[in-house]
Design a protein around this motif. Structure first.
Motif: not given
Lengths: 376, 362
Positions: B316-317, B319-321, B325-327
């Motif tokens: 998750q970190l 993704q935003s930083r 992608p989550a996948s």
């Protein structure tokens, strides 16, 4: 032999490692233009929290279109990040807190299950704006927004009522919350406005996004005679199942015409662009206020798009008339008399439902078969 | 070509080295993957390997994420070592959450005067009872009718999930919640006491660590623990030694169900503070992987929980930083698990390089 092989392997690994390191360096070499210091004000940092994968269609995708549009419109005045596939449990609070810790000044959380996490984080960060899609709890720095989705479901219903041959519609539903019940009822009322004989069957899958379950539910509806399907779930599975069976379906959340050219009658597409533009504008101009936004066809937050070319002229006219009516206010989806499927009158003749009435829906209107799961 | 030869004795050296080799493989494969996606591999890798451990808040969040995994994995380790294949920890977790959440809901609505420390043992008991009762169904069916515990325990997950849905959509729904499927927020008295003010880490984490130590003592330092581990894989030998395989089924299922139930109760009375349809977040299933990555050892379960939690949080970190992608972080987690489990082969086997020859029929 063995030893020399190992040596070669080791050599290979070293070479690979060195190449990797070189590539990594190369990547860092040119100074990033975005990071270049400018005399201008700091851009507004905004973060989006999505419940599903962004993908190429559906709920989270439609929000992401809004995010991209805001980026394009406001240029270097805003920067955005997003986190997708965030579970609606304790994880959400960690993700939102982390986004705030990274310096985001506004956080958009786009699923109902993020509500209490938003409330908790908002309380600790009065200097950050929080925006939550489809919840009901607000605070001085937390506001909510949602689309009048049922207007889209109503328009799809008008088309479905005209196109059905079996007079049986199918609805693949997620969770029995008021929003979904409104959509099921609106779909049915829309169909009945052009074809009073219509009945709707519903299958609940207890998920927002589960393509195999959605397919299964669609199949069982078609096996029961439903020939025009709508879904309140986020994938293209139901529409594609209709395509395979030679039945009809609709796109939901976003334009899904490309996924089922023969079955697709039109898409109920969200357009969050209008809201995110408003919201970013208000923050940049420092006139953001905590309020509740519920927009529909009139404000352009959603629309019935890409009606199939093969729709009969009469059907096209009917849906266009309903669409215009929603825009000008001459058509209201929930207007009395509304009778539930046990025969009880739930809205008196000529009364128009207000938001409280719509927020507390826990029944099916006449013509929907079965019982709402929570009232069992 | 490479051949796997069975070692005469498990290699102690490899049992220490294998996780390190696995980590190296993961880092190398991940580096290539991130590079191919045009990301800075060092920065992305640090999201998974450094950031989740960086700072007090990160550490407390990691501890919070670990707690349910440790508790579920401890019980599963005991089950699997005893050859009882309980894969329904998720359902037992849910029933513990329902029992603990129901108690908290009652305390809230009846305005019972209670301190959080007085509530703590009550909610642990309720959670344990809920989870153990759910696992008892599995034990009963296995014991009485020889029903396959894999199927029964798995199927009961869905029953528990639907039972929870029924409760929060029906009788336990917040009456002022606009029909949304969740209970009221529980009273402050029902909150599991926290370690640090303002952080979400609660004393359930300490409970989980103590449980791990106790489980280790039970498994390896008590007669009963040894009995269970023999009785499972070799029922005939166990019977010859006078051990009952029936009681092994009951003991392991009740213990693992109870622990999973406590994990569920901690989750709702801890970070959630209410019951929603989303209580099930897969901890019971992830714990199966954790148990095996931890080599079915209680202390291994703790370490494996930390690693898996760090990778989930890191995903998750990232993704935003760095916009991963989550996948892709899912793929990276998969590489890690594959490498960890794969490298453990080296403990019991040795790799030998041999010349490729066509095998001819004898």
């Amino acid at each position: 032999m063995t030893r020399s092989f190992v040596r070669k392997l080791a050599l290979g690994a070293v070479v690979l490692g060195a190449t990797l390191a070189a590539c990594a360096k190369k990547e860092e070499a040119p100074p990033a233009p975005a990071a270049a210091p400018t005399a201008k004000a700091e851009p507004l940092k905004a973060a989006f929290v999505y419940v599903g994968p962004v993908g190429d269609s559906g709920w989270s995708f439609s929000h992401d279109l809004g995010r991209k549009n805001a980026l394009a419109k406001f240029g270097d005045k805003v920067t955005t990040t997003f986190v997708e596939k965030v579970p609606e449990g304790p994880d959400a609070e960690r993700v939102i807190r982390d986004l705030v810790a990274q310096g985001n000044k506004v956080v958009f959380a786009t699923s109902f299950g993020f509500m209490d996490a938003m409330v908790k984080v908002a309380k600790d960060h009065p200097d950050v704006y929080f925006e939550h899609a489809t919840g009901y709890k607000t605070a001085d720095n937390l506001r909510v927004y949602e689309a009048r989705f049922y207007e889209g479901a109503y328009l799809a219903g008008v088309v479905a009522g005209k196109m059905t041959k079996t007079n049986t519609l199918g609805f693949v539903a997620s969770f029995p919350i008021p929003e979904v019940l409104r959509n099921i009822n609106a779909y049915t009322l829309g169909a009945q406005s052009v074809n009073p004989k219509v009945k709707t069957r519903v299958v609940w899958i207890n998920s927002w996004f589960d393509p195999p379950k959605e397919t299964e539910a669609a199949q069982s509806l078609m096996n029961q005679g439903a020939d025009v399907l709508l879904q309140n779930t986020d994938s293209t599975a139901v529409l594609q199942a209709a395509e395979r069976n030679g039945k009809f379906g609709f796109g939901w959340d976003s334009d899904m015409s490309a996924f089922a050219p023969k079955a697709h009658l039109g898409s109920v597409a969200l357009n969050w662009t209008v809201y995110y533009e408003k919201s970013f504008g208000e923050i940049l101009e420092k006139r953001w206020k905590p309020e509740v936004t519920k927009w529909g066809v009139k404000e352009g937050m959603l629309d019935f798009v890409k009606p199939a070319a093969f729709l009969p002229e009469e059907t096209k006219k009917a849906v266009e008339a309903a669409r215009e009516g929603l825009k000008t206010g001459t058509v209201a989806v929930f207007k009395g008399p509304v009778v539930d499927n046990t025969g009880k009158e739930v809205l008196a003749k000529d009364a128009v439902a207000d938001d409280t009435w719509k927020g507390a829906i826990n029944f099916y209107v006449k013509g929907v078969e079965g019982k709402v799961p929570s009232s069992m | 070509m490479i051949r796997l030869d069975v070692r005469p004795v498990p290699s102690l050296r490899m049992s220490v080295l294998s996780p390190l080799i696995a980590l190296a493989v993961t880092v190398a494969a991940g580096g290539v993957l991130f590079l191919a996606l045009g990301k800075d591999p060092v920065r992305v890798l640090s999201m998974f390997l450094v950031e989740p451990f960086h700072g007090v808040r990160a550490l407390t969040e990691l501890g919070l994420k670990c707690t349910p995994l440790i508790l579920c994995a401890l019980g599963l380790g005991l089950c699997f070592r005893s050859n009882v294949w309980n894969i329904g920890a998720e359902g037992q977790f849910l029933m513990g959450a329902i029992a603990g959440g129901g108690l908290a809901l009652w305390v809230t609505t009846a305005s019972v005067a209670l301190s959080p420390w007085a509530f703590f043992p009550l909610v642990v008991t309720a959670g344990a009872a809920g989870g153990a009762a759910w696992a008892a169904i599995v034990a009963l069916l296995r014991d009485r009718f020889n029903a396959n515990e894999i199927l029964v325990s798995l199927m009961l997950v869905y029953v528990a999930d639907l039972f929870l849905s029924w409760l929060v959509f029906g009788p336990w729904k917040d009456p002022r919640g606009f029909n949304f499927p969740q209970t009221v927020q529980f009273a402050a008295a029902t909150e599991i006491p926290r370690f640090v003010r303002g952080m979400r880490l609660h004393w359930g984490f300490a409970f989980a660590l103590v449980a791990a130590v106790l489980m280790w003592l039970f498994m390896f330092r008590t007669h009963r623990g040894i009995q269970l581990q023999i009785g499972g894989p070799a029922p005939a030998a166990a019977r010859y030694a006078g051990f009952s395989s029936r009681s092994a089924v009951w003991t392991t299922l009740l213990v693992s169900g109870g622990l999973a139930g406590v994990a569920g109760a901690f989750e709702v009375a801890g970070p959630m503070g209410q019951l929603t349809p989303h209580v099930a977040s897969g901890y019971g299933f992830t714990a199966i992987i954790v148990a095996f990555v931890g080599r079915l050892h209680p202390l291994g379960a703790v370490l494996a929980s930390v690693v898996l939690s760090a990778f989930v949080i890191g995903g998750q970190l990232a993704q935003s930083r760095v916009g991963l992608p989550a996948s892709v972080s899912g793929v990276f987690q998969g590489i890690l698990l594959l490498a960890l489990l794969g490298c453990d082969t080296l403990i019991h086997h040795r790799l030998r390089l041999v010349r490729w020859t066509w095998r001819t029929a004898p």
